[in-house]
Structures are given as C-alpha cells and as structure tokens.
Design an enzyme around this catalytic site. Structure first.
Site, PDB file in Angstrom:
ATOM      1  CG  HIS A  72       6.571  17.168   8.908  1.00  0.00           C
ATOM      2  ND1 HIS A  72       6.839  17.450   7.591  1.00  0.00           N
ATOM      3  CD2 HIS A  72       6.529  18.373   9.554  1.00  0.00           C
ATOM      4  CE1 HIS A  72       6.960  18.761   7.454  1.00  0.00           C
ATOM      5  NE2 HIS A  72       6.774  19.336   8.616  1.00  0.00           N
ATOM      6  CD  GLU A 130       6.105  15.017   4.725  1.00  0.00           C
ATOM      7  OE1 GLU A 130       6.330  15.164   3.503  1.00  0.00           O
ATOM      8  OE2 GLU A 130       6.784  15.573   5.611  1.00  0.00           O
TER       9      GLU A 130
END
Length: 506
Positions: A142, A154
């Site tokens: 992410h 992430e």
C-alpha cells in the site's frame, strides 16, 4: 545491485498506479503497464515521461536517466502480456469483487513463483487471497499519493502470506527509495488506523458546540505543531475520500466507539460540500484560497482583577510563573476573593466539574489548558463554563494575551481541544501496539511519513507524559460516560509503571 524484481507489472494506471510505475522504473525494473481502458496505459507512460522531463528542466535529474526510464515503461494491451512479470501490483478500483476477479485471472497467467500484490487501502488481504490456489503469494503493498513524494509503503501479510513474499516486497520498496513498514491484515492497516483520532475527535468537539472549525485548526496547529488542522486536512483530501474511510474502519471494527464517525461530515458529503475540489468544505474557497474567519479581537479591560489559582491545577508552578511574567496580581490565600478570576487547569475534566468538586464560584471560574508547556506553544486556550461571567472571560482573555501570544476562548469541554485530540491519537496508537498490528518503531515511522504529524503518536505520549495522557482519558470517560475514551491496556500498563511508549522492546 541485483533487483528484487527485474520485471514488474502494474494493472491500473490511475494516479496511484502511475506513481508506483514511476518509482519502479527509476529503481531499474522493466515495468509493464496494463489498463482495461483503451489508450490509458500509453497515456500513463507519456504522463510519467512528462514528469521526468520537468525534473530534467529543473536540473534535478539527467536527460539520459529520463530517456532510460522511459524506455523501461512498456504499455501492453492484454493481461496475457504480463506473463513474464515477477511481480504484479494491482491498483484498480477499491472494490473487493473486481480485485478478486483480477487476481484470479493473474494467477493463471504469471509464473508459479511470481508475487501478486494489492495496493488496497482498506480491503482485507486475507479475503482477497481466499479464492487463489496459492494465497501465500499475495500480500498488500500500500503506497500513498503522491507516490514519488510519500516515502512510506505498508507491506501487509494476510493470514496465509508467505514470509518470503513480504520480505521481497520490503526489499523492493527500499530499492525504490521508500521506507517499508510491516503490518498485519487489519482494517486500516497502520496509517489509516492510526489516523482515526485526529479528524473524528475534532468533529466530535465541533459537534458538541465547543468551538468552530477554524478555532480547532488554529489550536492544533499552534499548540501541537500539526502542519494542517483536521478540517484543513479533510478539505484538502476531500470528504468523498475521508468520510468513507471513517465509516469503513468503524464498520470493519464492529462499531468500535474509538472510530465513531460524525454526522457533520456525513451531512456535508451528502450535500456535495467536499472541500477544495468543490470550492466549499469546512471553509469556503476563492481562487483556491480558504476564506478563514478572523480571530476575535482581544477585549479591552479597564481594570484587571486579581487571579487565584486552584491548588489542583496542572503545571501549577509554571502557571504561577506565567502569571508573574504577565504582570498579574496573584492571590495566594486558601480560597479566592470575591473579585478574583478563579483559574483552574484540569487534565480531562471540564471546568464545570472542577468548579463543583472544588466548591468554587462557577461565575468567576475559567480554565486554561496546560497539557503543553507554555514556552513550547504559540497559543493559549481558555475555557468558560456555562456560568462564567462575561467580564471574567474578557479579563482572562486580555490577561493571557498581554505578551502578544494568541489566545482562543472556547466553551466548556472535557479536555479542552488539544488534550482530547492528542490523548485519542496516543490511545489508538497504543492499541495498535496492543493488538500487535505492527511494531512501535514501524508505527512511528508510518505515521510520521504517511500522515506528516510533528511527532509519532507514541512520541507524543512520551513528550506530554503517559501518566498525563492516562489521566486525560480516565477523566474524559468520567465526563462523557463514553467507552470511546477507555485507555488501551498497552498505554495503561506502561503509564502505570513509568515506561516510555516509543522506545520499547516488546
């Protein structure tokens, strides 16, 4: 350096997909671009090239680099053309069925050892992987917009994700110049989860009629050091983005009170009052500039009454010194005279509660927020109670503005503004650590890079004291009777025994 993935595919060439493609090419990978919209992949390639040419014109990169990277971007016309990719990152619409269908198709096309990654910001990686024959090959990857500037990513492991997959994605992130943070597969992952306290608590404060949007923004910028206040930030992001995230995380956590959204934001979203993009949000915009209401002027007071300070005031010694520096007449008796401003400085409690408990005349009682050291803040915040006389309010305002520092006067509120918002941020972050969603170190990194806070949330707790944060939360829960303010066990235990929040081995 050997690239972790020499051939990468991007499916979806919106702003996020283009950003990921750009940094992957700069890292030396060949990047295959696919989009179901005709011509979109070629347009994305040209858009990325134009960004590089602008950097060349500014002297930030060399023309040879821009040309080489441009050659590494390869638009393709079908999913089957992605067969050679060692990593496929999907960045399509945030819809679980669409993503599942795409991942199933990709699994049948790419090699058995290829990695699949989703750039989802809110969907479960475990749920996306459930239909795959090899769910262990899928992980979350992410990024945040704009990808080249937002240097955190992430890396999310689903229940069946192989550790080697997340390790390879983390290494690739580093090769692209980004900082990877490892997260478990939970709603909001790290950044969107940790960010729940800032906007939702600010909305709750305004929803209680404590003060207005602009005053909340001023207080949190000037007292804590946030670059943007919560309402400025929501206007910048757009309520069509931020409100669905608030609602999604609240629902995914089975209506956890800490994440409760606000009817204020829901109503504005329904009315199309979204922020900068519509010319009106929490502020009105003229030529892109927010029309911020002016601050109320400092009252003119003919004769300043004396000041008496509650013996239970937080930072009492510092408050006395501040009053001396401001030239106040200070009363030191066991109780205030009939003419004195009665000054209280609670943590978490509202002014009304303190006046009643300490048997003070509420008409002459006013509160000041002393969570933050006065020398470290650019604004002082006072709070009246429903009985505070206008002349007492004006005199206190004028007194605390004598040295030119800004003063905001708000209506009664447990925890003023800063205490409430900071304590909520620290509490949610502490519970992320309690749930082992990520390490404290990765939490701090993710929030600093992903949200741009002046401090990580755990460092905030350390700066203003875990025991103070705990006191604020316990007292807020008493004032409001809302489990939203119940302290995380992680915070409560560390605060009770005096441990640092940010610097832990746990």
């Amino acid at each position: 350096m050997t690239k972790t993935f020499s051939t990468v595919a991007l499916v979806g060439t919106g702003a996020m997909g283009r950003g990921i493609a750009q940094i992957a090419a700069q890292a030396g990978s060949q990047v295959l671009l696919f989009d179901s919209r005709p011509g979109a992949a070629e347009a994305a390639r040209e858009d990325i090239h134009q960004q590089w040419l602008r950097l060349v014109a500014k002297g930030r990169i060399e023309q040879a680099d821009a040309d080489r990277w441009h050659g590494q971007l390869v638009p393709v016309e079908s999913l089957s053309a992605l067969a050679s990719a060692q990593l496929v990152v999907e960045a399509i619409v945030e819809h679980i069925d669409a993503k599942r269908d795409l991942l199933l198709q990709l699994e049948s096309i790419v090699a058995a050892d290829a990695v699949l990654a989703s750039n989802t910001s809110s969907l479960s990686i475990t749920a996306l992987a459930a239909a795959l024959q090899k769910p262990e090959r899928l992980a979350g990857f992410h990024f945040f917009n704009p990808v080249p500037l937002m240097k955190v990513v992430e890396v999310i492991a689903g229940l069946k994700t192989a550790p080697g997959v997340t390790a390879r994605l983390a290494e690739f992130a580093r090769q692209m110049g980004h900082t990877p943070v490892a997260a478990q597969d939970t709603p909001g992952f790290i950044v969107n989860h940790a960010g729940r306290g800032f906007g939702t608590e600010a909305l709750r404060i305004v929803g209680e009629g404590v003060t207005d949007f602009a005053t909340v923004d001023r207080i949190l910028r000037d007292q804590v050091g946030f670059r943007l206040g919560p309402f400025e930030l929501m206007d910048l992001t757009g309520l069509d983005v931020s409100q669905p995230v608030m609602e999604s995380i609240y629902q995914q956590y089975y209506e956890e009170p800490r994440f409760r959204p606000s009817v204020i934001a829901a109503q504005r979203l329904a009315g199309g009052v979204l922020g900068r993009k519509t010319g009106e949000g929490f502020y009105r915009y003229a030529d892109g500039v927010a029309q911020v209401p002016p601050e109320p002027p400092v009252p003119q007071v003919a004769e300043m009454p004396p000041v008496w300070v509650s013996p239970r005031a937080s930072r009492r010694a510092e408050l006395y010194q501040l009053l001396k520096d401001l030239g106040a007449r200070i009363e030191t008796g066991a109780s205030p005279s009939s003419t004195a401003i009665t000054l209280v400085a609670p943590l978490g409690f509202d002014v009304t509660t303190v006046a009643v408990v300490e048997r003070l005349d509420p008409a002459r009682t006013i509160g000041i927020d002393m969570l933050v050291d006065d020398a470290a803040t650019r604004r002082r915040v006072l709070a009246t109670n429903p009985a505070t006389r206008t002349d007492i309010r004006d005199a206190a305002h004028a007194l605390f503005a004598r040295d030119g520092k800004a003063v905001s006067v708000i209506r009664d509120s447990g925890g003023f503004v800063t205490q409430r918002v900071v304590a909520t941020i620290v509490n949610i972050a502490s519970d992320i650590c309690q749930q082992r969603i990520c390490t404290p170190k990765d939490l701090e990194t993710a929030v600093m890079l992903g949200l741009g806070y002046p401090l990580g949330p755990l460092a905030m707790g350390d700066r203003w004291g875990p025991t103070n944060i705990l006191e604020v939360l316990f007292n807020l829960q008493t004032v409001y009777g809302d489990t939203r303010y119940r302290p995380s066990p992680w915070l409560r235990r560390r605060g009770a025994i005096g441990l640092s929040l940010a610097h832990v081995e746990d």
